[in-house]
Design a protein around this motif. Sequence first.
Motif, short mmCIF file in Angstrom:
data_model
loop_
_atom_site.label_atom_id
_atom_site.label_comp_id
_atom_site.label_asym_id
_atom_site.label_seq_id
_atom_site.Cartn_x
_atom_site.Cartn_y
_atom_site.Cartn_z
N ASP A 93 205.61 76.72 -35.56
CA ASP A 93 205.49 76.81 -37.01
C ASP A 93 206.68 77.55 -37.62
OD1 ASP A 93 204.21 76.41 -39.49
OD2 ASP A 93 203.23 78.36 -39.37
N GLN A 94 207.10 78.60 -36.98
CA GLN A 94 208.20 79.41 -37.50
C GLN A 94 209.49 78.61 -37.63
OE1 GLN A 94 208.26 82.64 -34.68
NE2 GLN A 94 206.78 83.87 -35.83
N MET A 95 209.86 77.91 -36.56
CA MET A 95 211.16 77.25 -36.56
C MET A 95 211.11 75.83 -37.13
SD MET A 95 213.00 79.65 -35.67
CE MET A 95 214.53 78.72 -35.78
N THR A 96 209.92 75.25 -37.25
CA THR A 96 209.81 73.91 -37.80
C THR A 96 209.56 73.92 -39.31
OG1 THR A 96 208.89 73.14 -35.71
CG2 THR A 96 208.57 71.71 -37.61
N ASN A 97 208.81 74.93 -39.78
CA ASN A 97 208.39 74.95 -41.18
C ASN A 97 208.83 76.20 -41.93
OD1 ASN A 97 206.71 72.53 -40.81
ND2 ASN A 97 205.34 73.85 -39.64
N LEU A 98 208.43 77.37 -41.43
CA LEU A 98 208.55 78.60 -42.22
C LEU A 98 209.99 79.02 -42.47
CD1 LEU A 98 205.60 80.69 -40.73
CD2 LEU A 98 205.63 79.22 -42.75
N THR A 99 210.87 78.83 -41.50
CA THR A 99 212.28 79.18 -41.73
C THR A 99 212.81 78.47 -42.97
OG1 THR A 99 212.77 79.63 -39.41
CG2 THR A 99 214.63 79.00 -40.80
N PHE A 100 212.48 77.20 -43.12
CA PHE A 100 213.01 76.40 -44.22
C PHE A 100 212.44 76.83 -45.57
CE2 PHE A 100 213.66 74.05 -40.38
CZ PHE A 100 214.89 73.44 -40.55
N LEU A 101 211.18 77.20 -45.59
CA LEU A 101 210.59 77.66 -46.84
C LEU A 101 210.99 79.10 -47.16
CD1 LEU A 101 207.00 76.14 -46.55
CD2 LEU A 101 208.91 75.32 -47.95
N ASP A 102 211.09 79.94 -46.14
CA ASP A 102 211.48 81.34 -46.37
C ASP A 102 212.85 81.45 -47.00
OD1 ASP A 102 209.10 82.14 -45.26
OD2 ASP A 102 209.98 83.33 -43.64
N MET B 43 211.02 71.84 -50.60
CA MET B 43 210.04 70.98 -49.92
C MET B 43 210.31 70.90 -48.42
SD MET B 43 209.45 66.89 -50.38
CE MET B 43 208.12 66.02 -49.56
N VAL B 44 209.24 70.92 -47.64
CA VAL B 44 209.32 70.58 -46.22
C VAL B 44 208.30 69.50 -45.91
CG1 VAL B 44 210.10 72.87 -45.50
CG2 VAL B 44 207.64 72.35 -45.50
N ALA B 45 208.54 68.79 -44.82
CA ALA B 45 207.50 67.95 -44.23
C ALA B 45 206.68 68.90 -43.39
CB ALA B 45 208.12 66.86 -43.36
N TYR B 46 205.52 69.32 -43.91
CA TYR B 46 204.79 70.36 -43.19
C TYR B 46 204.08 69.77 -41.98
CZ TYR B 46 203.66 75.18 -42.70
OH TYR B 46 203.64 76.47 -42.22
N CYS B 47 204.54 70.19 -40.82
CA CYS B 47 203.91 69.79 -39.56
C CYS B 47 202.80 70.78 -39.26
CB CYS B 47 204.95 69.75 -38.44
SG CYS B 47 206.27 68.56 -38.73
N TYR C 141 196.36 74.43 -29.02
CA TYR C 141 195.53 73.52 -28.23
C TYR C 141 194.26 74.21 -27.74
CZ TYR C 141 194.09 70.44 -24.41
OH TYR C 141 193.37 69.62 -23.56
N SER C 142 194.36 75.50 -27.44
CA SER C 142 193.22 76.26 -26.95
C SER C 142 193.32 77.70 -27.44
CB SER C 142 193.17 76.24 -25.42
OG SER C 142 194.16 77.12 -24.88
N CYS C 143 192.34 78.51 -27.06
CA CYS C 143 192.40 79.93 -27.43
C CYS C 143 193.18 80.75 -26.41
CB CYS C 143 190.99 80.49 -27.62
SG CYS C 143 189.90 80.23 -26.21
N ASP C 144 193.82 80.09 -25.47
CA ASP C 144 194.74 80.78 -24.56
C ASP C 144 195.83 81.44 -25.40
OD1 ASP C 144 196.79 81.49 -22.81
OD2 ASP C 144 196.57 79.72 -21.56
N PRO C 145 196.04 82.75 -25.27
CA PRO C 145 197.06 83.42 -26.08
C PRO C 145 198.44 82.78 -25.98
CG PRO C 145 195.67 85.06 -25.02
CD PRO C 145 195.26 83.72 -24.46
N LEU C 146 198.75 82.17 -24.84
CA LEU C 146 200.04 81.51 -24.70
C LEU C 146 200.13 80.28 -25.60
CD1 LEU C 146 200.71 81.76 -20.87
CD2 LEU C 146 201.76 83.10 -22.71
N ASP C 147 199.01 79.56 -25.79
CA ASP C 147 199.00 78.44 -26.73
C ASP C 147 199.13 78.93 -28.16
OD1 ASP C 147 198.75 76.63 -24.68
OD2 ASP C 147 196.62 76.21 -24.99
N VAL C 148 198.48 80.02 -28.48
CA VAL C 148 198.58 80.60 -29.82
C VAL C 148 200.03 81.01 -30.10
CG1 VAL C 148 197.83 82.46 -31.36
CG2 VAL C 148 196.19 81.37 -29.80
N LEU C 149 200.66 81.64 -29.13
CA LEU C 149 202.05 82.06 -29.30
C LEU C 149 202.97 80.86 -29.45
CD1 LEU C 149 204.12 84.36 -29.32
CD2 LEU C 149 204.26 84.17 -26.83
N ALA C 150 202.75 79.83 -28.64
CA ALA C 150 203.57 78.62 -28.74
C ALA C 150 203.42 77.97 -30.11
CB ALA C 150 203.16 77.63 -27.64
N ASN C 151 202.21 77.97 -30.64
CA ASN C 151 202.00 77.39 -31.97
C ASN C 151 202.70 78.19 -33.04
OD1 ASN C 151 200.49 75.35 -33.64
ND2 ASN C 151 199.72 77.24 -34.55
#
Length: 481
Positions: free
Chosen positions: A266-275, A243-247, A252-262
Amino acid sequence: MRSTFPKDFLFGGAISACQAEGAWNVDGRSLTIPDVVKKIDPAKRKTFLQATITKNDVEEAKTANWKDYPKRWGIDFYHTYKEDIQLMKEMGFRVFRFSIALARVFPDLHIEKPNEKALAYYDDLVDTIVQAGMQPLVTLSHFDPPIAICEKYGGWYHRDMIDIFESYARLLLDRYHDKIKYWLPFNEINAAILAPFKGSAVLNDEENYEEKCWQAAHNQFVAAAKVVKYAHDNYPNCQMGCMVAYCQSYPYSCDPLDVLANDKFDQMTNLTFLDVQSKGKYPYFALHYFKEHSIYLPIEQDSSILLQGTVDWVGYSYYQSMLTADHTEGISSGNGNLKNGLVNPYLKSTEWGWQIDPVGLRILTNRMYDRYQKPLFILENGIGKVEQLNEEKTVNDTYRIDYLRQHLKALKQAIEDGCEVIGYAWWGPIDLISSGTSEMSKRYGFIYVDQDDEGNGTKERFKKESFYAYKEIIETNGENL
């Protein structure tokens, strides 16, 4: 494709020992991590995220007025569980998620001498749940290890905690394997990074803080894997989960830098723990992060253990979504479960700033099933509100009914999309002490408990309007949403 919930779908609810049991000094239980977290200033409660706890705070809590620490009294579930379980039965619960307190079973972490009074209590609690026609789902660690973990080991980053936890889990598996099918080693395991004191007893004034937090998380991965393997080897009827607390977050926008930041978030807050728990190994992005930040973990040493202890199902709590951005200056921020995010203008928020996003549950469930191809379990979902009983001794909580229906509709749509979902557990089906703010005023329940933030009140239980709404949903297997 399914057009409805499966006939055996596990509708139910979830609580934790540290927020409900109370009885903090009864029958040999020792002081725990949440027992040293003070109640907060009411003026700050709607912007408060997590307590910062130092060694001095722990020492102060040992002699301070116990009424300053609300989780010590909870809602007295330790003494009222029979009546409370009957209320869950009346709603028609098919599953009841609860936690067992390590601080009751091994009060001083002496694994040679389990507390027989604690085991007798949990024996009867499990039997009461089973006799009420529910599946017990047990969480072995829900943010409440003994304070001795700090004092003897400095927290979960000490390797000895792996053996202690494995001994504890084996004791319970041996004892309850024929009565409990669904097992969860750690609640919201990513709290080891998001709320390190709460999740893994790492004090905020530790040196090399980030590395110790990740070491604590790694040790919990190893401990969980060992427990899963022990269950698979000895009790194949037991279904082991993570289980994780899924954040849940969006750019925030379609700016590729925002997409990359998101993506990075997600990778280090959620997916690492589930993987790690579902695939048995760390993902490439986590290994890169550790190298980049000079974080040294014994990953290679423990790789075979992690690979042999992968889970049968994947669980997560889901309360809200948030936005992330590459640069956050000048953007409004809101609150959330364990993590703050940026405000999404398309969504409404609760009194505590948690943004309500039922569609996000469908999005998340599809992503999780695609990534892991394992059954999913929604282990927590709910809405906290300030409430008072009306003249009819109930609460007309139409907002909770709407939140419940909208999220179950989204989950039903995810099942129609093709996702395999085992069940859904509403968080706090009975009012209890808030995990983050240690207050009673933030009420989640279908059942009102007559108790205030100071612990005053009759503690009598009253059914809210949502009690009957959830009862009807379960009776019809979610057909009338």
